[in-house]
Scaffold this motif. Structure first.
Motif, short mmCIF file in Angstrom:
data_model
loop_
_atom_site.label_atom_id
_atom_site.label_comp_id
_atom_site.label_asym_id
_atom_site.label_seq_id
_atom_site.Cartn_x
_atom_site.Cartn_y
_atom_site.Cartn_z
N ARG A 96 47.73 -50.49 41.65
CA ARG A 96 48.55 -49.95 40.40
C ARG A 96 49.55 -49.34 40.69
O ARG A 96 49.67 -48.37 41.60
N TYR A 129 49.34 -54.19 37.35
CA TYR A 129 48.15 -53.99 38.14
C TYR A 129 48.34 -55.33 39.10
O TYR A 129 48.81 -56.64 38.58
N PRO A 170 39.92 -54.68 30.20
CA PRO A 170 39.63 -52.93 29.90
C PRO A 170 38.51 -52.77 30.87
O PRO A 170 38.52 -51.45 31.34
N THR A 187 38.05 -53.36 34.05
CA THR A 187 38.58 -53.15 35.50
C THR A 187 38.99 -51.46 35.69
O THR A 187 39.37 -51.24 36.62
N TYR A 188 39.24 -50.66 34.48
CA TYR A 188 39.50 -49.46 34.57
C TYR A 188 38.54 -48.64 35.09
O TYR A 188 37.16 -48.89 34.86
N GLU A 189 38.48 -47.62 36.07
CA GLU A 189 37.67 -46.62 36.42
C GLU A 189 37.14 -45.96 35.40
O GLU A 189 35.99 -45.67 35.27
N ASP A 190 38.02 -45.59 34.32
CA ASP A 190 37.66 -44.72 33.16
C ASP A 190 37.90 -45.48 31.93
O ASP A 190 39.06 -45.77 31.67
N GLU A 201 40.56 -44.50 29.44
CA GLU A 201 41.66 -44.77 29.87
C GLU A 201 42.44 -46.09 29.31
O GLU A 201 43.59 -46.13 28.82
N ALA A 202 41.50 -47.25 29.31
CA ALA A 202 42.06 -48.46 28.73
C ALA A 202 42.25 -48.25 27.03
O ALA A 202 43.43 -48.50 26.65
N GLU A 224 45.45 -46.30 26.58
CA GLU A 224 46.67 -47.15 26.87
C GLU A 224 46.96 -48.20 25.72
O GLU A 224 48.21 -48.47 25.57
N SER A 235 40.41 -52.09 22.80
CA SER A 235 41.33 -52.27 24.28
C SER A 235 41.75 -53.54 24.35
O SER A 235 43.00 -53.74 24.81
#
Length: 612
Positions: free
Chosen positions: A157, A172, A259, A261-264, A267-268, A271, A332
């Motif tokens: 990222r 990404y 979305p 794929t986001y760790e949190d 966060e998606a 964004e 998202s």
């Protein structure tokens, strides 16, 4: 004499019923309030974290984060991140009140022990720039040691490093090796880069930010200025040509980011979806039931903007973290799309209960029910206009590499101007047994809507834009039949068997032959033979420009038929001029000679047979 009365309070008792949820290296703690609050309302909590190994425990590292915080917590829920995998931790919840610090009273505490998951990919570190130019940077990093799973791929990222007042979207990039080349960067600029590893257990944490930079312009010796000038002039001409082609071919096209794929996951949401203040929204009435809760109509009035109607999806109470994540994932996804034939996301409300997703309000609701209510009320050119809008929206999605997987008339919404918009982007659909959405459980598990799904998606779960094209062909049939149920009352297994034998739906009554041929093209068995959405849009545009072509009905080709699929009513004898016409209408023309030899030479004689 003035008397002052003091009301002394006791320390609160400890927090109760601590529930710890472990998700890889993220721990969520929830608890019930103490039985005895100590006679005060200003009760807060704080968290003490210790990492334990062997017979000793040490305080947690500074990299551990707490949300909403580690101290002075008013609620009874904390999310803790930055923990190590396969490690035992002790968390102590301290119940405190405002006078505890003054009175030097030790707060009551409650403790819970947890062990994080062992299969999480360990963090990646050591990102280095190995090569650089003015617009390109080559990066590499150390491969993390994995004791349980091998690394399947890395996700990098990066974003342009700017001031805090500005926000730049992250880009990404995936790589199967521990190196990557970033192209198309700005000259003499700094970028912030992070990388994480993915194993069979999922993604690990992103590494700390590493700053890398591209090279500045290289000074050119004076003796080379003339040659350089000529080369630059030629290069500019080439560049202008390339830019013109790029503008016309790739204008507005971007790639969809999953979305999940986001760790949190939050966060998606932050964004791609705008947070809306709940005070801006007024719910007026419930208009339906959604997968996670009620669907309502309401009004949105943002200060400085015109008030407008919105559709509101709500998340019912008692939800789990996974249900909340799945619910907000649709926002998202929708937030990444901007197209006149894709449902528009207004924003989300996550800071209060209930959690809500707000979209534009579509007055005429779902396309299938709208067509059934207006059976026969639209001309072919109006219906083709609706189909053109749906195809345009799907063309946009396919260019973003997004596969819908559940394209059907029930998931198309219609506004007051008959504009059709693709909707329903929830990736997780929990279909109940009494759902009106016909489903079939495949050998790979899970349920999918058989009547709209391509054969390869049913058999192998191979979902692509080509399988969306198959579904679009079914939507065409739904539109031209004014919301008729595809394959009528056939069972799911009958549908599957018929499709495997190359049987296809016949044209709906009064359906233009050119449209039915386009449906058949969408239903090609080999997915590579199906048209792309850009070709479908072009084909529909040609029909709209030539309305006379929509007056030719029937089949253009004599494809295989199936008695279960051909539901058109047989003609009456009075509609036929001769025995030959009648036999041809009931598909028995091969017996014409036998009828004539038997003396049945007129419709009148045939009618006597039917009467007797």
């Amino acid at each position: 004499m003035n008397l002052t009365v003091c009301y002394c309070t006791e320390p609160p008792s400890g927090a109760r019923s601590i529930i710890a949820q472990v998700n890889d290296t993220v721990v969520t703690l929830e608890w019930s309030e103490p039985l005895d609050r100590g006679g005060r309302s200003d009760l807060t909590y704080s968290i003490k974290c210790e990492r334990c190994g062997g017979s000793s425990c040490v305080p947690c590292a500074d990299g551990v984060t707490y949300r909403p915080g580690q101290a002075d917590i008013i609620g009874r829920r904390v999310v803790i991140r930055g923990l190590l995998p396969h490690t035992t931790y002790t968390f102590t919840i301290l119940a405190e009140k405002g006078v505890d610090a003054v009175g030097h009273v030790s707060p009551a505490s409650s403790t819970v022990n947890i062990t994080t998951s062992r299969d999480v990919a360990v963090p990646v570190s050591g990102i280095k720039r190995t090569k650089a130019s003015e617009t390109t940077v080559s990066l590499s990093w150390a491969s993390p040691s994995q004791t349980h799973h091998s690394v399947l791929e890395y996700q990098l990222r990066y974003s342009l490093k700017v001031t805090k007042k500005h926000k730049v979207k992250d880009v990404y990039v995936s790589s199967r090796s521990n190196s990557v080349v970033l192209n198309g960067l700005a000259r003499a600029s700094q970028y912030q880069v992070q990388v994480r590893a993915r194993t069979a257990a999922g993604y690990g944490h992103f590494s700390p930010f590493t700053t890398i930079s591209t090279l500045p312009d290289v000074e050119v010796p004076p003796s080379h200025l003339l040659l350089t000038g000529v080369l630059v002039a030629v290069g500019l001409l080439v560049l202008v040509a390339v830019v013109i082609v790029a503008v016309f071919c790739f204008r507005g096209i971007k790639v969809y980011i999953d979305p999940f794929t986001y760790e949190d996951p939050n966060e998606a949401v932050r964004e791609f979806a705008k947070e809306i203040d709940v005070s801006f929204v007024k719910i007026e009435e419930v208009i339906g039931a959604g997968e996670f809760g009620e669907v309502c109509r309401g009004r949105l009035k943002v200060p400085g903007k015109k008030e407008n109607y919105v559709a509101i999806k709500t998340l019912k109470g008692g939800y789990t973290d996974k249900q909340r994540r799945d619910f907000l994932s649709e926002a998202s996804i929708m937030g990444q799309f901007q197209h006149p034939n894709i449902i528009h996301l207004e924003g989300v409300i996550t800071a209060s209960c209930p959690v809500m997703i707000l979209t534009e309000y579509m007055e005429n609701g779902a396309l299938d029910s709208f067509l059934r209510l207006n059976d026969g009320q639209f001309t072919n050119i109006q219906l083709v206009g609706m189909l053109r809008g749906i195809a345009s929206g799907m063309k946009y999605l396919s260019e973003m590499s997004f596969v819908h997987r559940d394209l059907a008339a029930r998931n198309i919404l219609v506004n007051s101007n008959l504009v059709c918009k693709v909707s329903d982007f929830g990736l997780s659909r929990f279909l109940t047994e009494n759902s009106s959405d016909p489903t079939y459980t495949s050998s790979l598990g899970g349920k999918i809507p058989i009547r709209w799904t391509a054969p390869e998606a049913i058999a192998f779960r191979k979902f692509t834009s080509a399988s969306d094209v198959w579904s679009y062909g079914i939507v065409m049939w739904e539109v031209m039949s004014f919301g008729e149920r595809p394959y009528w009352d056939m069972s799911n297994q009958d549908v599957i068997n018929a499709i495997e034998q190359d049987y296809r739906l016949p044209p709906p009554p009064e359906c233009p032959a050119s449209l039915h041929q386009l449906m058949l093209d969408c239903w090609q068995k080999e997915r590579s033979s199906r048209p792309r959405f850009c070709a479908i849009v072009s084909a529909l545009d040609r029909l709209i420009r030539n309305p006379a072509s929509l007056k030719i009905t029937g089949r253009l080709t004599d494809g295989p038929s199936h008695p279960l699929l051909d539901q058109r009513p047989l003609p009456t004898l009075s509609q036929c001029r001769s025995v030959s016409d009648w036999l041809r209408a009931i598909k028995m023309e091969r017996y014409e000679e036998r009828f004539l030899l038997a003396g049945f030479t007129s419709i009148e004689l045939i009618s006597h047979i039917c009467t007797e």
